[in-house]
Scaffold this motif. Structure first.
Motif, mmCIF file in Angstrom:
data_model
loop_
_atom_site.group_PDB
_atom_site.id
_atom_site.type_symbol
_atom_site.label_atom_id
_atom_site.label_comp_id
_atom_site.label_asym_id
_atom_site.label_seq_id
_atom_site.Cartn_x
_atom_site.Cartn_y
_atom_site.Cartn_z
ATOM 1 N N GLN A 2 0.766 -1.307 0.006
ATOM 2 C CA GLN A 2 0.055 -0.074 0.045
ATOM 3 C C GLN A 2 0.932 1.310 -0.249
ATOM 4 O OE1 GLN A 2 -2.221 0.841 3.777
ATOM 5 N NE2 GLN A 2 -3.158 2.473 2.799
ATOM 6 N N ILE A 3 1.873 1.172 0.794
ATOM 7 C CA ILE A 3 2.698 2.544 1.059
ATOM 8 C C ILE A 3 3.502 2.763 -0.222
ATOM 9 C CG2 ILE A 3 4.857 3.342 2.113
ATOM 10 C CD1 ILE A 3 4.251 1.759 4.593
ATOM 11 N N LEU A 4 4.065 1.680 -1.134
ATOM 12 C CA LEU A 4 4.598 1.539 -2.381
ATOM 13 C C LEU A 4 3.668 2.205 -3.409
ATOM 14 C CD1 LEU A 4 6.756 -1.640 -2.385
ATOM 15 C CD2 LEU A 4 7.406 0.582 -1.895
ATOM 16 N N LEU A 11 12.246 4.147 -2.507
ATOM 17 C CA LEU A 11 12.288 4.201 -4.046
ATOM 18 C C LEU A 11 12.755 3.299 -4.617
ATOM 19 C CD1 LEU A 11 11.447 5.729 -6.654
ATOM 20 C CD2 LEU A 11 13.773 7.023 -6.546
ATOM 21 N N GLU A 12 13.991 2.631 -3.982
ATOM 22 C CA GLU A 12 14.581 1.401 -4.550
ATOM 23 C C GLU A 12 13.730 0.187 -4.376
ATOM 24 O OE1 GLU A 12 18.528 0.684 -3.059
ATOM 25 O OE2 GLU A 12 19.088 2.668 -2.718
ATOM 26 N N SER A 13 13.216 0.174 -3.337
ATOM 27 C CA SER A 13 12.078 -1.048 -3.208
ATOM 28 C C SER A 13 11.045 -0.832 -4.094
ATOM 29 C CB SER A 13 11.405 -0.816 -1.655
ATOM 30 O OG SER A 13 12.360 -1.363 -0.699
ATOM 31 N N GLY A 26 3.849 5.078 -14.414
ATOM 32 C CA GLY A 26 4.215 5.846 -13.369
ATOM 33 C C GLY A 26 5.500 5.651 -13.150
ATOM 34 N N ILE A 27 5.901 4.552 -12.885
ATOM 35 C CA ILE A 27 7.167 3.901 -12.369
ATOM 36 C C ILE A 27 8.347 4.113 -13.470
ATOM 37 C CG2 ILE A 27 7.029 1.453 -13.089
ATOM 38 C CD1 ILE A 27 8.763 2.868 -9.833
ATOM 39 N N TYR A 28 7.906 3.969 -14.592
ATOM 40 C CA TYR A 28 8.724 4.221 -15.715
ATOM 41 C C TYR A 28 9.168 5.537 -15.824
ATOM 42 C CZ TYR A 28 8.736 -0.662 -17.086
ATOM 43 O OH TYR A 28 9.155 -2.135 -17.067
ATOM 44 N N ARG A 29 8.223 6.549 -15.585
ATOM 45 C CA ARG A 29 8.618 7.941 -15.479
ATOM 46 C C ARG A 29 9.358 8.254 -14.682
ATOM 47 N NH1 ARG A 29 3.491 9.656 -14.637
ATOM 48 N NH2 ARG A 29 2.856 9.141 -16.677
ATOM 49 N N ILE A 30 9.296 7.471 -13.377
ATOM 50 C CA ILE A 30 10.356 7.776 -12.330
ATOM 51 C C ILE A 30 11.556 7.350 -12.762
ATOM 52 C CG2 ILE A 30 10.600 7.346 -9.708
ATOM 53 C CD1 ILE A 30 7.583 7.211 -9.747
ATOM 54 N N MET A 31 11.639 6.045 -13.140
ATOM 55 C CA MET A 31 12.952 5.709 -13.378
ATOM 56 C C MET A 31 13.647 6.472 -14.537
ATOM 57 S SD MET A 31 11.678 1.482 -13.449
ATOM 58 C CE MET A 31 13.276 0.952 -14.258
ATOM 59 N N LYS A 83 21.040 10.327 -12.483
ATOM 60 C CA LYS A 83 22.000 9.466 -11.660
ATOM 61 C C LYS A 83 22.158 9.972 -10.435
ATOM 62 C CE LYS A 83 24.732 8.485 -16.024
ATOM 63 N NZ LYS A 83 25.817 8.618 -16.747
ATOM 64 N N LYS A 84 21.230 10.466 -9.559
ATOM 65 C CA LYS A 84 21.333 10.977 -8.338
ATOM 66 C C LYS A 84 21.481 9.787 -7.271
ATOM 67 C CE LYS A 84 18.654 14.821 -7.368
ATOM 68 N NZ LYS A 84 17.500 15.649 -7.210
ATOM 69 N N ASN A 85 20.845 8.520 -7.690
ATOM 70 C CA ASN A 85 20.860 7.352 -6.822
ATOM 71 C C ASN A 85 21.706 6.162 -7.619
ATOM 72 O OD1 ASN A 85 20.259 4.756 -5.421
ATOM 73 N ND2 ASN A 85 18.403 5.903 -4.546
ATOM 74 N N GLU A 86 22.933 6.240 -7.216
ATOM 75 C CA GLU A 86 23.921 5.143 -7.868
ATOM 76 C C GLU A 86 23.269 3.639 -7.698
ATOM 77 O OE1 GLU A 86 26.454 5.385 -9.734
ATOM 78 O OE2 GLU A 86 26.266 7.694 -9.837
#
Length: 212
Positions: A11-13, A55-57, A100-105, A112-115
């Motif tokens: 739900q949180i994700l 975000l990684e999860s 949505g997730i592909y837009r975020i990715m 490249k903020k999150n290695e």
């Protein structure tokens, strides 16, 4: 797809995905997520530790199933071109259902903020490319597919066509008469997917000479 996440974590994700897509990662706070999800802020931190780890999860949760689907596809008793067609259906359906997730990715990979995310997505693309290579090499071994195929460019041809269609949604809705979301999504599943399959087939299959 198997998951170790419980219902509350999922739900949180889902809430985080919606907010990240609408407001951006930097524009969304843990407080925003907890408010929409109607849970305590401490619970978000308890489950995920930080916004970056959340975000990684989220990305792993949304993309992990494709690897398993491609592995199953490789084992199916199908001709190489049939596997390619199914692979295209998997790609288009998955991206369309998870816009949505592909837009975020895309944003995270570009900046490249999150290695960790950049590394994860790079390895995921390598794994997906390996599955595609196996199918194409099978077709080449059978003499069905051309020997001069630029395999790494097949995936961007598939996905790029979809994203061009999506980025110009208003234009295509107007000229194709796609007046509702249902009509639009059905067009993607049928006509657009078929067009992409025909395009990729033309790149893979030997041309057959015809007599005048």
């Amino acid at each position: 797809m198997k998951t170790d996440l419980n219902d509350k974590q999922i739900q949180i994700l889902e809430v985080a995905e919606t907010l990240f897509a609408e407001k951006g990662f930097d524009g969304t706070s843990i407080r925003d997520i907890s408010k929409v999800a109607k849970i305590n802020i401490a619970m978000v931190s308890y489950y995920f530790g930080s916004k970056d780890l959340l975000l990684e999860s989220l990305i792993k949760h949304k993309t992990g199933g494709l690897k398993e689907q491609l592995a199953n596809l490789l084992e199916e008793n199908l001709e190489p071109i049939e596997k390619i067609n199914k692979l295209i259906e998997l790609y288009i359906n998955r991206i369309n259902c998870n816009r949505g997730i592909y837009r975020i990715m895309h944003f995270e990979i570009t900046t490249k903020k999150n290695e960790n995310i950049h590394h994860y997505f790079t390895e995921l693309k390598k794994s997906n490319l390996k599955s595609l290579e196996i199918i194409i090499k099978e077709g080449q071994a059978k003499g069905i597919f051309r020997k001069d195929i630029n395999i790494p460019l097949i995936t961007p041809t598939i996905i790029g066509t979809f994203f061009h269609f999506q980025m110009n949604k208003d234009f295509y809705e107007e000229i194709l008469g796609l007046k509702t979301d249902t009509l639009y999504n059905n067009y993607i599943k049928t006509d657009l997917t078929k067009h992409i399959q025909q395009t990729i087939k033309a790149l893979l299959i030997y041309e057959i000479a015809t007599k005048d």
